[in-house]
Scaffold this active site. Structure first.
Site, PDB file in Angstrom:
ATOM      1  N   ASN A 152      90.177  -4.495  24.039  1.00  0.00           N
ATOM      2  CA  ASN A 152      90.108  -5.500  22.976  1.00  0.00           C
ATOM      3  C   ASN A 152      91.189  -6.572  23.070  1.00  0.00           C
ATOM      4  O   ASN A 152      91.097  -7.602  22.403  1.00  0.00           O
ATOM      5  CB  ASN A 152      90.186  -4.825  21.599  1.00  0.00           C
ATOM      6  CG  ASN A 152      91.449  -4.006  21.430  1.00  0.00           C
ATOM      7  OD1 ASN A 152      91.737  -3.125  22.226  1.00  0.00           O
ATOM      8  ND2 ASN A 152      92.215  -4.286  20.383  1.00  0.00           N
ATOM      9  N   HIS A 202      80.920  -5.717  12.555  1.00  0.00           N
ATOM     10  CA  HIS A 202      81.550  -7.026  12.380  1.00  0.00           C
ATOM     11  C   HIS A 202      82.015  -7.647  13.691  1.00  0.00           C
ATOM     12  O   HIS A 202      82.467  -8.791  13.716  1.00  0.00           O
ATOM     13  CB  HIS A 202      82.709  -6.950  11.380  1.00  0.00           C
ATOM     14  CG  HIS A 202      83.943  -6.262  11.885  1.00  0.00           C
ATOM     15  ND1 HIS A 202      85.071  -6.956  12.256  1.00  0.00           N
ATOM     16  CD2 HIS A 202      84.235  -4.953  12.061  1.00  0.00           C
ATOM     17  CE1 HIS A 202      86.009  -6.106  12.630  1.00  0.00           C
ATOM     18  NE2 HIS A 202      85.526  -4.888  12.532  1.00  0.00           N
ATOM     19  N   CYS A 331      94.444  -5.539  14.568  1.00  0.00           N
ATOM     20  CA  CYS A 331      94.788  -4.256  13.956  1.00  0.00           C
ATOM     21  C   CYS A 331      96.293  -4.006  13.949  1.00  0.00           C
ATOM     22  O   CYS A 331      96.768  -3.114  13.268  1.00  0.00           O
ATOM     23  CB  CYS A 331      94.086  -3.117  14.689  1.00  0.00           C
ATOM     24  SG  CYS A 331      92.301  -3.344  14.792  1.00  0.00           S
TER      25      CYS A 331
END
Length: 382
Positions: A152, A202, A331
């Site tokens: 990510n 999402h 995050c």
């Protein structure tokens, strides 16, 4: 001032058709899916239809799809049950996994005293799959391999089929966080030997707060959340019907438009890389960003030639200019520890410079990218 959103790896803009479908469901189908009256049956029908749709796109059985609150819960479900219920004594992973995986493994280590092996990484952050085979070959411990499909932060793309084949050759379970790949690639889980995956709606223009776990039939996975018998006993709690329908619609639209949107976003990424090279030649691209086969088409992670004393102001200045991107994964925003991913394979020299993640969607334009590169160049030269 322009507003330019280049943080789609953190979350994506919802499609209008997804919002419309969810709104209709919230207005018209408000029964509890566990209720036996007609209101409940109507809601249950939507949940099961969504399950069938997801299963069809991944070429698996509907019973293998477990709706969750998102990727983090799905990762926790797989890892916790594998150790607690399936007898896993050792986990093989890397130190650049998502924290939903790394922190869960740390907790399992503390609670169950399992063994954890971390694969070596090359200078671009790719896991050593030869080492994976050696570790599995030379051990008779019940093992689980956990390797994310697409990183990510830097976008590196794992050969997920090869990793799964190695794991299964030596009777190990294989878990993969596919949060950055489902909805962006065609994935056939009947051909990919993976036992558990995690997905978040999402990330592909759906709603937040909903996702799913793919749980291979007959693995014996037990629930993480206890209560009712929802999700065939895999996940207690009243299903969020409108979110599940939103997930279904978002996945359907993403995969139906995949060829066209992938080509468009891939061109944006290539354009952005070329513009950076032309305007900021001292910049370096982290991971496999310049390798179309080894990297996702949706993001770029770039190390910029900015001295440490100015680096702290970079994101702030971009934000003032209306540009949204990320220093690391969303995050861990607010953390001053730097990227745990980049810390594992970048040189000390490059770690002293700021690296930014720019992630794209079909809502972006080349004009926006021109504006971003111009803003970066002005900041660097100021």
């Amino acid at each position: 001032m322009k507003n330019v959103y280049l943080d789609s790896a953190a979350t994506t803009q919802m499609r209008e058709k997804v919002i419309t479908r969810m709104t209709d469901v919230m207005k018209e189908v408000y029964g509890n899916p566990s209720s036996t009256h007609s209101f409940g049956r109507s809601a249950k029908s939507l949940v099961e239809q969504a399950r069938k749709t997801v299963a069809k796109y991944l070429n698996v059985k509907p019973a293998e799809i477990v709706f969750t609150s998102g990727g983090t819960e799905a990762d926790n479900l797989a890892l916790n049950s594998a150790v607690r219920d399936l007898g896993v004594e050792r986990i093989i992973t890397t130190k650049i996994e998502h924290h939903a995986v790394l922190y869960t493994i740390n907790q399992l280590q503390e609670c169950y005293d399992i063994k954890v092996d971390y694969l070596d990484l090359d200078s671009c952050g790719n896991a050593d799959l030869d080492q994976l085979e050696e570790l599995l070959k030379n051990s008779d411990e019940k093992s689980l391999v956990s390797l994310m499909h697409i990183n990510n932060e830097v976008g590196n793309r794992l050969d997920i089929k090869k990793a799964g084949e190695i794991a299964h050759t030596y009777n190990a379970l294989f878990h993969s966080d596919t949060v950055q790949s489902v909805g962006h690639y065609e994935l056939d889980f009947s051909e990919i030997p993976v036992d558990f995956t995690a997905v978040s709606a999402h990330k592909f223009h759906g709603p937040k707060g909903v996702g799913f776990a793919f749980v291979r039939k007959n693995t014996g996975l037990k629930p993480l959340i206890f209560g009712g018998e929802q999700e065939r006993g895999h996940r207690a709690g009243t299903e969020s019907v409108h979110n599940i329908v939103g997930l279904e619609e978002a996945l359907k639209l993403s995969l139906e438009n995949l060829e066209e949107e992938k080509a468009y976003v891939s061109e944006l990424k290539e354009y952005f890389i070329e513009k950076i090279k032309q305007q900021i030649p001292e910049a370096k691209f982290n991971g496999n960003c310049e390798d179309a086969d080894g990297s996702t088409y949706t993001l770029v992670n770039v190390c910029l030639p900015v001295p440490p004393q100015k680096a702290l102001m970079l994101l702030f200045q971009l934000d003032l200019k209306g540009i949204a991107c990320s220093k690391g994964s969303a995050c861990q925003s607010g953390s001053d520890k730097g990227s745990h991913v980049l810390n594992e394979f970048l040189s000390e020299e490059d770690l002293a410079k700021p690296s930014l993640r720019f992630s794209f969607s079909h809502y972006n334009t080349k004009e926006e990218l021109d504006y971003v590169v111009k803003t970066l160049k002005e900041f660097i030269e100021s």
